[in-house]
Enzyme design. Sequence first.
Site, mmCIF file in Angstrom:
data_model
loop_
_atom_site.group_PDB
_atom_site.id
_atom_site.type_symbol
_atom_site.label_atom_id
_atom_site.label_comp_id
_atom_site.label_asym_id
_atom_site.label_seq_id
_atom_site.Cartn_x
_atom_site.Cartn_y
_atom_site.Cartn_z
ATOM 1 N N GLU A 22 8.907 1.235 11.543
ATOM 2 C CA GLU A 22 10.014 2.162 11.291
ATOM 3 C C GLU A 22 9.398 3.546 11.366
ATOM 4 O OE1 GLU A 22 13.078 1.065 10.828
ATOM 5 O OE2 GLU A 22 12.688 -1.045 10.427
ATOM 6 N N LYS A 45 0.873 -1.190 0.000
ATOM 7 C CA LYS A 45 0.000 0.000 0.000
ATOM 8 C C LYS A 45 0.902 1.229 0.000
ATOM 9 C CE LYS A 45 -1.846 3.166 1.954
ATOM 10 N NZ LYS A 45 -1.708 4.583 1.505
ATOM 11 N N GLU A 63 9.503 15.973 15.875
ATOM 12 C CA GLU A 63 9.995 15.825 14.508
ATOM 13 C C GLU A 63 9.270 16.821 13.607
ATOM 14 O OE1 GLU A 63 8.825 12.289 12.286
ATOM 15 O OE2 GLU A 63 10.915 12.052 11.729
ATOM 16 N N CYS A 114 13.606 10.587 7.755
ATOM 17 C CA CYS A 114 13.359 10.180 9.146
ATOM 18 C C CYS A 114 14.656 10.157 9.945
ATOM 19 C CB CYS A 114 12.690 8.825 9.175
ATOM 20 S SG CYS A 114 13.520 7.633 8.144
HETATM 21 P P1 NAP Z 1 2.053 8.417 7.785
HETATM 22 O O1 NAP Z 1 1.010 9.447 7.766
HETATM 23 O O2 NAP Z 1 2.233 7.614 8.996
HETATM 24 O O3 NAP Z 1 1.761 7.490 6.514
HETATM 25 C C1 NAP Z 1 2.549 6.383 6.179
HETATM 26 C C2 NAP Z 1 1.693 5.372 5.443
HETATM 27 O O4 NAP Z 1 0.696 4.862 6.329
HETATM 28 C C3 NAP Z 1 0.937 5.947 4.254
HETATM 29 O O5 NAP Z 1 0.898 4.989 3.232
HETATM 30 C C4 NAP Z 1 -0.434 6.183 4.840
HETATM 31 O O6 NAP Z 1 -1.470 6.227 3.894
HETATM 32 C C5 NAP Z 1 -0.576 4.969 5.739
HETATM 33 N N1 NAP Z 1 -1.610 5.117 6.768
HETATM 34 C C6 NAP Z 1 -2.197 6.239 7.228
HETATM 35 N N2 NAP Z 1 -3.116 5.944 8.170
HETATM 36 C C7 NAP Z 1 -3.112 4.605 8.317
HETATM 37 C C8 NAP Z 1 -3.819 3.694 9.152
HETATM 38 N N3 NAP Z 1 -4.727 4.111 10.034
HETATM 39 N N4 NAP Z 1 -3.542 2.378 9.055
HETATM 40 C C9 NAP Z 1 -2.609 1.941 8.191
HETATM 41 N N5 NAP Z 1 -1.920 2.744 7.364
HETATM 42 C C10 NAP Z 1 -2.152 4.068 7.430
HETATM 43 O O7 NAP Z 1 3.471 8.999 7.510
HETATM 44 P P2 NAP Z 1 3.863 10.061 6.429
HETATM 45 O O8 NAP Z 1 3.249 11.347 6.815
HETATM 46 O O9 NAP Z 1 3.559 9.532 5.086
HETATM 47 O O10 NAP Z 1 5.453 10.059 6.554
HETATM 48 C C11 NAP Z 1 6.159 10.830 7.467
HETATM 49 C C12 NAP Z 1 6.561 10.036 8.699
HETATM 50 O O11 NAP Z 1 7.227 8.834 8.367
HETATM 51 C C13 NAP Z 1 7.539 10.771 9.579
HETATM 52 O O12 NAP Z 1 7.158 10.664 10.924
HETATM 53 C C14 NAP Z 1 8.853 10.042 9.362
HETATM 54 O O13 NAP Z 1 9.795 10.137 10.354
HETATM 55 C C15 NAP Z 1 8.398 8.665 9.158
HETATM 56 N N6 NAP Z 1 9.409 7.902 8.432
HETATM 57 C C16 NAP Z 1 10.130 6.936 9.081
HETATM 58 C C17 NAP Z 1 11.106 6.205 8.413
HETATM 59 C C18 NAP Z 1 11.899 5.121 9.079
HETATM 60 O O14 NAP Z 1 12.470 4.284 8.403
HETATM 61 N N7 NAP Z 1 11.980 5.053 10.375
HETATM 62 C C19 NAP Z 1 11.331 6.455 7.072
HETATM 63 C C20 NAP Z 1 10.585 7.449 6.441
HETATM 64 C C21 NAP Z 1 9.618 8.154 7.141
HETATM 65 P P3 NAP Z 1 -1.921 7.588 3.174
HETATM 66 O O15 NAP Z 1 -1.485 7.411 1.785
HETATM 67 O O16 NAP Z 1 -3.406 7.653 3.306
HETATM 68 O O17 NAP Z 1 -1.251 8.718 3.889
#
Ligand code: NAP
Length: 471
Positions: free
Chosen positions: A245, A170, A377, A279
């Site tokens: 992650e 997804k 963050e 991240c």
């Molecule tokens: P996000 O809002 O958590 O979204 C990540 C993914 O999860 C998207 O595909 C999102 O779908 C999906 N999602 C949203 N709500 C969900 C739910 N209730 N159940 C299951 N999946 C769901 O994160 P983001 O805003 O895209 O990315 C930024 C964050 O990612 C930051 O906090 C960053 O630090 C973190 N990050 C961490 C790493 C690591 O390796 N540790 C790497 C990169 C980023 P949608 O398409 O609908 O949004």
Amino acid sequence: MRDYLNFYIDGKFVAPLEPRTANVLNPATEEVSGRISLGGIADVDRAVAAARAAFPAWSQTSRETRIELLLAIQAEYERRKAEMADAIMEEMGAPSALAHGFHVYLGSGHLQTAIEVLREFKFEEQRGNTRILREPIGVCALITPWNWPMNQVAVKCFPALATGCTMVLKPPQLAPYSAQILAEIIDAAGVPAGVFNMIQGSGAVIGTALSTHPEVDMISFTGSEGVGVTIAQNAAPTVKRVCQELGGKSAFIVLDDASLAANVGIATSTMMGNSGQTCSAGSRLLVPHARMQDAIKAAREAAEAVTVGDPRGNFAMGPVVSKGQYNLIQEYIQKGLEEGAELIAGGPGRPEGLDKGYYVRPTVFVSSNDTVIAREEIFGPVLVMIGYHDIDDAVAIANDSLFGLAGYVSGEDISQVRAIGRRLRAGWIGLNGGFDFHAAFGGYKRSGNGREWGEFGFHEYIEIKSLLGYA
Ligand code: NAP
Ligand code: MG
């Protein structure tokens, strides 16, 4: 205009069961760049059923068969690299050089690494009378974010394929194109039907359906802390493995030596890369109090040297991914000013001359470690510089965070750099700028519980079986 209206399920590109589309915006122009379909629960059921049906055969394939398929994917990926880079530029605004460079390279790097690891991976091992088997866990749901879109997908789906798992991907709604191209690559490479499936759509709908699905064995999630927690809660009743992650607020410690200004400069411009949407970014820059004026000068020069503009041009930094992300970053910059942090570069609003697109000014604050901008963050090009008194103080500040994803130490005395690296409570520590596809990537504390990259990434997709009395 890209029309990516089909999902990839059971070896075919298929329309969703109920047609519903969403526009995708180009963050550099704020204009529609294409459309995707938004899937529903019935589409998830279809994809999971396909993955379940493919599992018995795929999980029994030999190492050689899987290596051959990964090599076929590699050839296809190489062929479509430029297209992939253009898609990444368009979906999330990465500057051309970065998209065609590191973004695409991370995908091929993880693929090459998966092949190398698979060649050597110990699927079986004798320990005394016991035979230990490492078997694929089953049907995996892979949920990825938009910030390094191909990296995030590659680091999950290649180890999953290599270990004999089947999967449903997804991708993020904000950056759905690169994943669609990857599905085409996987299709062209001849991966058997049902092994890899991909559905576009909302995390709240598709992500929840995957997290609660009784036929999904494991979820690998990269994204925000909040969503990571929700997924774990949704997955608990069916006792899935959930690999998280999540976010970070990583410290970059610069030692007090003759290279201080150069190291502050590198830390600052690196942090601004990918518009700060990394991240593992070193978003807290720790410098000796005694050298603060030198550090401010170096950080200001480095931030002001970061050129911002159209991803198709020759700029170091493009826009941030979306209006929502732009607004969030602006709120943090405002918050920093209200908290009394000293602004030494950048600030609110767009860079001069850019009145369209989600562009943010490369911004540097000096503050203490207890401000909101030092603790949360921001996920944008906003660096917080913090003074330390001595090395113990630097280590204490670095570890005083709810997160523990990464850390960085730069200085001339390598034994001191190493010693500080050992003391940091985080998973991925760069000593004077090291990088390694075979090193484990993942966080301590609220940065998650998973480890990806290299051999470590394989173990997320593995169940361990003991055959007692085998010998
Ligand atoms: P996000 O809002 O958590 O979204 C990540 C993914 O999860 C998207 O595909 C999102 O779908 C999906 N999602 C949203 N709500 C969900 C739910 N209730 N159940 C299951 N999946 C769901 O994160 P983001 O805003 O895209 O990315 C930024 C964050 O990612 C930051 O906090 C960053 O630090 C973190 N990050 C961490 C790493 C690591 O390796 N540790 C790497 C990169 C980023 P949608 O398409 O609908 O949004
Ligand atoms: Mg989000």
